[in-house]
Every structure is written in structure tokens, then in C-alpha cells.
Design an enzyme around this catalytic site. Structure first.
Site, PDB file in Angstrom:
ATOM      1  N   ASP A  97       0.839  -1.195   0.000  1.00 32.44           N
ATOM      2  CA  ASP A  97       0.000   0.000   0.000  1.00 32.44           C
ATOM      3  C   ASP A  97       0.874   1.244   0.000  1.00 32.44           C
ATOM      4  OD1 ASP A  97      -2.382   1.795   0.824  1.00 32.44           O
ATOM      5  OD2 ASP A  97      -3.270  -0.201   0.765  1.00 32.44           O
ATOM      6  N   HIS A 137      -3.956   5.489   3.696  1.00 35.70           N
ATOM      7  CA  HIS A 137      -4.708   4.348   3.169  1.00 35.70           C
ATOM      8  C   HIS A 137      -4.213   3.034   3.757  1.00 35.70           C
ATOM      9  CE1 HIS A 137      -6.111   1.529  -0.077  1.00 35.70           C
ATOM     10  NE2 HIS A 137      -7.156   2.341  -0.065  1.00 35.70           N
ATOM     11  N   ASN A 151      -6.728  -4.058  24.298  1.00 35.05           N
ATOM     12  CA  ASN A 151      -5.732  -3.155  24.855  1.00 35.05           C
ATOM     13  C   ASN A 151      -6.332  -1.851  25.360  1.00 35.05           C
ATOM     14  OD1 ASN A 151      -6.389  -1.986  22.439  1.00 35.05           O
ATOM     15  ND2 ASN A 151      -4.320  -2.012  21.572  1.00 35.05           N
ATOM     16  N   LEU A 340      -4.054   7.624  10.695  1.00 32.54           N
ATOM     17  CA  LEU A 340      -2.736   8.132  11.086  1.00 32.54           C
ATOM     18  C   LEU A 340      -2.814   8.759  12.471  1.00 32.54           C
ATOM     19  CD1 LEU A 340      -1.239   9.878   7.923  1.00 32.54           C
ATOM     20  CD2 LEU A 340      -0.703   7.627   8.836  1.00 32.54           C
ATOM     21  N   SER A 365     -11.103  -1.517  -1.223  1.00 33.51           N
ATOM     22  CA  SER A 365      -9.892  -1.416  -0.398  1.00 33.51           C
ATOM     23  C   SER A 365     -10.143  -1.849   1.031  1.00 33.51           C
ATOM     24  CB  SER A 365      -9.363   0.026  -0.399  1.00 33.51           C
ATOM     25  OG  SER A 365      -8.746   0.346  -1.612  1.00 33.51           O
ATOM     26  N   ASP A 473     -24.747  -7.448 -35.547  1.00 35.08           N
ATOM     27  CA  ASP A 473     -25.344  -6.382 -34.753  1.00 35.08           C
ATOM     28  C   ASP A 473     -26.744  -6.761 -34.273  1.00 35.08           C
ATOM     29  OD1 ASP A 473     -24.836  -3.789 -33.759  1.00 35.08           O
ATOM     30  OD2 ASP A 473     -26.178  -2.909 -35.243  1.00 35.08           O
ATOM     31  N   ASP A 507     -20.654  -2.908 -26.682  1.00 35.29           N
ATOM     32  CA  ASP A 507     -21.909  -3.601 -27.007  1.00 35.29           C
ATOM     33  C   ASP A 507     -21.864  -5.088 -26.667  1.00 35.29           C
ATOM     34  OD1 ASP A 507     -23.254  -1.396 -27.951  1.00 35.29           O
ATOM     35  OD2 ASP A 507     -22.884  -1.819 -30.078  1.00 35.29           O
ATOM     36  N   ALA A 562     -25.937  -2.232 -26.591  1.00 35.41           N
ATOM     37  CA  ALA A 562     -26.160  -1.614 -25.273  1.00 35.41           C
ATOM     38  C   ALA A 562     -25.699  -0.170 -25.204  1.00 35.41           C
ATOM     39  CB  ALA A 562     -25.439  -2.432 -24.199  1.00 35.41           C
ATOM     40  N   ASN A 596     -22.260   3.348 -33.484  1.00 33.10           N
ATOM     41  CA  ASN A 596     -22.455   1.911 -33.642  1.00 33.10           C
ATOM     42  C   ASN A 596     -21.565   1.377 -34.770  1.00 33.10           C
ATOM     43  OD1 ASN A 596     -23.486  -0.598 -33.135  1.00 33.10           O
ATOM     44  ND2 ASN A 596     -25.414  -0.267 -34.216  1.00 33.10           N
ATOM     45  N   ASN A 597     -21.232   0.094 -34.663  1.00 33.29           N
ATOM     46  CA  ASN A 597     -20.373  -0.504 -35.689  1.00 33.29           C
ATOM     47  C   ASN A 597     -21.064  -0.524 -37.047  1.00 33.29           C
ATOM     48  OD1 ASN A 597     -21.714  -2.411 -33.773  1.00 33.29           O
ATOM     49  ND2 ASN A 597     -21.313  -3.897 -35.405  1.00 33.29           N
TER      50      ASN A 597
END
Length: 613
Positions: A97, A137, A151, A340, A365, A473, A507, A562, A596-597
Site C-alpha cells: 500500500d 490508506h 488493549n 494516522l 480497499s 449487430d 456492445d 447496449a 455503432n459498428n
């Protein structure tokens, strides 16, 4: 000398921890002979004032400072394990990290740094990518995994008697410039002690780090880079600790959506924006970060305190398990952990804060160290188990969360299915893998067994592709290619290398269907991926765990259209769910429009690799 003192201190805490572990309140539930030991709930032992807010350890419905509470039972279920005095002893967790505050009173007792260089975090506030930052982090991550217990201060870690090694890889004063070097360092791969068996060699490697690539060419262009990470991780995971190996835990990523805005800040209603017309995830774990598609990593998604996928969490077939992390802490609980002990806004240290603990840690994380701590508990219950044995125990005992999750649709097509039971009887979900890790159940089984799985086998095959394997398509029947597997093995994971040409990659929905007819969506449609080809891109699926590999494996690619528009959907941070009926279609942002293609795409090649026994 300091390392020796730390080891002695950790040993003393172990004894104290075991003593404290016997002071649980046993009166919560009466004995029921029909229940397993892991189905009882015991009050966590006293001794750490903030533990009552640590819902990831034991969720009683507390709010942890948030406006709305969590849901009781959405936690790691570790109370009986802690009661037994199983606290992670003998297991070292490496945190790769931005360094960790070795001087923090809740971390110092457990730090056994060994020969790994780990300067303490850069404590001065600095600007990074337009934001004021501090390197806290790794300290937060380490506290979730293994903050000391009993403790009288702060909270406690999931495995409070595990030891910790820190690496400053991503911090301002990083002294390790690559992930491969970081892994080699915590495993002493370059040292004189071989095989990797020392106390300070990691048994668990926590990686709350990763990438979010939108460029499809990244893997092909930098394959040597990713293959090097793969090879080093494999060596660390398989060759260490007398062959029992180590567990490399990896966060899935925080890229579920591409943007957001408040719909109602006062009531915690957040509008999330998606780069497709169906509110499907913006990124997939394998494609966005090829290291998630590394079999040697255990990829984990993030769960909120309500029991649903956290709003930000990346999903995908590469996810093996989910773990608690939470939301942002105001409307819904985040994770309480170490911070910290001191950070300053200036180098003269005249303007400083001493937060010590934070109530706002989240992200995958946070899920990764929660799972790393869980792994440490299971390993410490039975040190003879291999890393694969521990995976097996977690998979086969995991808890199904969000059990009524509905499939996410593109018209009549299940773009992301609901929970599916595979051919081996294991339930799997694209967002959650095999579910929420259940520590008490896994530990109980670990205590009653020896080594579980046979030797690992890896078998790879290039699959011949027809010259007319076109991707048309809007054709939801898709184009298929079949690999017939004649040699049998019990599958643990399957990895695909995929090459294809297509003018609008977002897509595409890619499925892998096993001989048992288990359909794994290994790439969901609608991602924010850019470019016009896959060049041997890697995708991992854990969906087939336990199935037989023998028979026909079908790769199916569907052009869903999509990406003709974008969408937005309202997420209620208070309930942890999307608001019913809130999905709306919106125009694509002008600078992000992908036409689009104009011609069919084409599958140009693929290979399949089986990992199993």
C-alpha cells in the site's frame, strides 16, 4: 532489536488475547441441538471501546455514526472463532500500500517488519490529481486486517493477533516502484532464506490497489508487464511456507458507475450514471484490471452494511467472494478502523491533527483486508492447510447475500443473471462470487480436516476458430465457438484469452457455457471500454468451481447494442438498494459518443485454461 521486541510483544498479546477471548457474554442464545456452532451469536469480548461500532466484525444493526443502521447479521460471523482464542496467531499479513503507521498504538504490537523496507507514511498533506491527500490508506487497511485487541483503545482487527508487514508502494515517499518488487520483498524471494518460510514472510498478501483501464489494448500492449505480475504472484502463492503457500487477496475495484450526482442529499438519494442504456456496470473486474484475471489472486467485491453490493463496487466473474466494506459513512455505515496518529498540513508540523481512528473507510480497499483477516483466522486454526484448501473452505461455507437479487436485463436477455447454482451445487453471482465469507463455518471445518485438494493441474488449449465467426449487430443468438475437453479434472477456475475485432466493444456480452450447462457471463455488455479489438485479453471465471471439465465448452459472443444511449439510476444509501423504477435513459455525453459498428465484428481467436485437480 525492535523486531525482536515486537515479536515478544505480539506473543504477550496472544496470551492476553486468549484469556480475554473467554470473557464473552454467553447468554444471548439458548442451546439448540439442531444448530451448528457457527449459527450461534456470541457477544464480542470487551476491551476495545470502538468495537461496538465495527459492524463488519459483528453487525447488530448499529449505525457506526451513520444516519441509518446496518442490518443485523451482515458481518464476517467470527464471534465463535474469537471466543475460541483463534485470533490469527502465527500468520503474517503483508499490506502492499502506501506504508503503514508502525507507531500507531493499535498496530505497533503486531508489526514484524523483517527485511522489508517500509518507511512510515508521508504525514504531510499534499496535492495529488487535484486533491489534497495524506498517505493514510495503508494504515486504515492494516487496522481492518490486524489491529491489536483487548488493549483498551480503538477497535480491533479481524485477526488481531496476526502480524503485519507493510510496503510503501503507492505513497508519496514510495521506495518500491513495482508490484512485483513489493511481492518479492514481503516474501523474501531475493533473500538467503529459501524456501520462503520465515516468520516475516507473508502468509497473506493484501492488495487494496489496482487499475481501471478503459483502453482494451492495454493488456496486449503491456502483456509482459502483466505476465510478470502473474508469474511473481504464482511463485509467492505456490512455493512459500513449505508448499502450503500464501493467499494473495486483491480488491476488485470501485468502478461500478462512471459518474454521479445528488438527487436528494438530505435523504441520501444518489443518481448514478452508466455508459449504457440499461444501468449495467461501467467496468468489469477482468477487463478493467487484468490482475483481477490472475488465478493466483483472490478477487473480492465490497458489501455494504445492509447486505447489498456497495454502490461503487466492481463485479465480474473474476470475483471469488464478497466482504464487508460499507458506504461513505454519513447515510449508511462505513468501516471503523485505524487512522494516522498524526498528520499535518505543513512540514513544520505546526498545524497537525491526531485522528487516530476513522469512521469513513470504504471501497473494495476495505473489503480486501476484511477478507485477508478472515483468511488469517482460518489459516491459524489449521496451519497445515494450503492456500487452495482455505479457498475451498471459504467457497463451500460462504453465505448467500442479497438472495432475492433480480437479473439485470437488456430486453428479454439476462445480461447479468441472478444467483445461479452451478453443476457442482455451488451458488454463484456476478457481483458476489460465492457469497460473503463465513469465518466461523470455515474455521469449524478447518479444525476437523487435513489437506483437502489434490495437486493443482493447469491445462491450456488454443481453440480453432472458423473464418466466418462473425458477430452480427443486435443478434442475441450470438456467435459460438466450441472447445471439446477430453481430459478430465475438477475445475477450480477457467481463464479465457480472447481476440476479436469490433468497432464498439461496449456492445458485447461474452458468455462461457460449461458441459454442465452453467452459463457464466464473463464480460457484461455496456462497459466503458474503448478501442476496436481484444488482443489476447484475459478474462477469469470462478463460476465453474467443482464442476467436471470434460465435455463441450461454448464461448458465445453477443452484440447487444447496449451503447446506443446512456442511463442513470437512483441509489438509496439509506436502504442500500436502487430505487424501484428509477432507471432512466439519457443521451451520451458529447465527447464520449461511440458510434455503432458499421460492419459485423469477428471472433479471431481464443484459448482456454483450466485450473483444477
Amino acid at each position: 532489536m525492535n523486531n525482536k521486541l515486537n515479536i515478544v510483544t505480539a506473543g504477550l498479546l496472544l496470551a492476553l488475547g486468549q484469556a480475554s477471548a473467554q470473557t464473552f457474554d454467553n447468554s444471548v442464545q439458548e442451546y439448540d441441538p439442531t444448530k451448528h456452532v457457527w449459527e450461534y451469536t456470541y457477544k464480542l469480548a470487551d476491551g476495545d471501546p470502538l468495537v461496538v461500532h465495527q459492524w463488519h466484525l459483528q453487525n447488530t444493526g448499529q449505525s457506526a455514526g451513520a444516519i441509518t443502521p446496518g442490518v443485523a447479521g451482515i458481518d464476517l460471523n467470527l464471534d465463535f472463532t474469537h471466543r475460541r482464542g483463534i485470533l490469527g496467531q502465527g500468520i503474517n499479513i503483508a499490506v502492499i500500500d502506501d506504508g503503514l503507521a508502525t507507531y500507531h498504538p493499535d498496530l505497533a504490537p503486531n508489526v514484524v517488519q523483517g527485511n522489508t523496507p517500509n518507511p512510515n507514511p508521508y504525514i504531510y498533506q499534499y496535492e495529488s490529481r487535484g486533491r489534497l491527500s495524506i498517505d493514510d490508506h495503508g494504515t486504515k487497511v492494516a487496522g481492518i486486517a490486524a489491529a491489536a485487541a483487548y488493549n483498551g483503545q480503538g477497535g480491533r482487527g479481524v485477526a488481531p493477533n496476526a502480524t503485519l508487514t507493510g510496503v510503501n508502494y503507492i505513497g508519496k515517499e514510495s521506495n518500491i516502484n513495482s508490484r512485483t518488487l513489493a511481492i518479492r520483498s514481503v516474501m523474501d524471494m531475493d533473500g538467503a532464506v529459501q524456501p520462503m518460510n520465515k516468520l516475516t514472510d507473508a502468509r497473506v498478501i493484501n492488495q487494496s490497489i489496482g487499475y481501471s483501464f478503459s483502453d482494451a489494448s492495454i493488456y496486449g500492449d503491456y502483456r509482459a508487464f502483466f505476465d510478470d505480475i502473474d508469474a511473481v504472484t504464482k511463485r509467492a502463492v505456490t512455493e512459500s511456507h513449505g508448499g502450503r503457500g500464501a493467499m494473495a487477496v486483491k480488491s476488485a475495484g470501485n468502478s461500478h458507475y462512471i459518474g454521479g450526482r445528488w438527487l436528494d442529499r438530505d435523504n441520501g438519494l444518489l443518481t448514478l450514471i452508466y455508459p449504457n442504456g440499461y444501468a449495467l456496470p461501467a467496468y468489469d473486474a477482468s477487463i478493467a484490471d487484468p490482475t483481477n484475471a490472475n488465478f493466483w489472486n483472490l478477487t473480492v467485491s465490497a458489501l455494504n452494511a445492509k447486505g447489498n453490493l456497495a454502490a461503487y463496487s466492481t463485479g465480474g466473474s473474476a470475483v471469488l467472494l464478497t466482504a464487508p466494506a460499507g458506504e461513505w459513512g454519513r447515510y449508511s455505515p462505513a468501516t471503523v478502523t485505524t487512522a494516522l496518529p498524526k498528520w499535518c498540513t505543513d512540514a513544520t508540523e505546526t498545524q497537525c491533527e491526531e485522528p487516530m481512528y476513522a469512521f469513513n473507510m470504504n471501497g473494495t480497499s476495505a473489503a480486501a483486508p476484511a477478507l485477508s483477516g478472515a483468511v488469517a483466522l482460518i489459516m491459524s486454526a489449521n496451519h497445515q492447510l494450503s492456500w487452495r484448501d482455505v479457498r475451498h473452505l471459504m467457497i463451500t461455507t460462504a453465505t448467500k447475500v442479497d438472495a432475492d437479487a433480480k437479473p439485470r436485463m437488456i430486453g428479454d436477455y439476462e445480461a447479468i443473471p441472478s444467483w445461479q447454482v452451478n453443476g457442482a451445487g455451488h451458488a454463484f453471482h456476478y457481483d458476489y462470487g460465492f457469497g460473503l465469507v463465513n469465518v466461523d463455518a470455515a474455521v469449524e471445518k478447518a479444525l476437523q480436516t487435513g489437506p483437502i485438494l489434490g495437486d493443482l493441474q493447469i491445462k491450456s488449449y488454443d481453440v480453432p476458430v472458423k473464418a466466418d465467426a462473425f458477430i452480427y449487430d443486435g443478434d442475441f443468438t450470438g456467435t459460438e465457438s466450441v472447445h471439446t475437453q477430453t481430459d478430465d479434472l475438477t475445475v477450480e477456475a477457467v481463464r479465457v484469452h480472447l481476440s476479436l475485432d469490433h468497432e464498439r466493444l461496449g456492445d458485447l456480452s461474452v458468455e462461457l457455457i460449461s458441459p454442465s450447462n452453467t452459463r457464466s457471463v464473463i464480460l457484461t455488455a455496456g462497459t466503458d471500454i474503448e478501442g476496436n479489438k481484444f488482443n489476447d485479453n484475459v478474462i477469469l471465471s470462478n463460476h465453474f468451481y467443482g464442476e467436471s471439465a470434460k465435455g463441450d465448452w461454448k464461448l458465445r459472443i453477443i452484440d447487444t447494442n447496449a451503447k446506443d444511449s446512456w442511463s442513470e439510476r437512483v441509489y438509496d444509501l439509506g436502504t442500500g438498494k436502487f430505487v424501484e423504477g428509477s432507471k432512466a435513459v439519457i443521451p451520451q455525453r458529447g465527447d464520449k459518443v461511440q458510434p455503432n459498428n458499421t460492419k459485423p465484428g469477428q471472433l479471431t481467436g481464443w484459448s482456454i485454461t483450466f485450473y483444477g485437480h
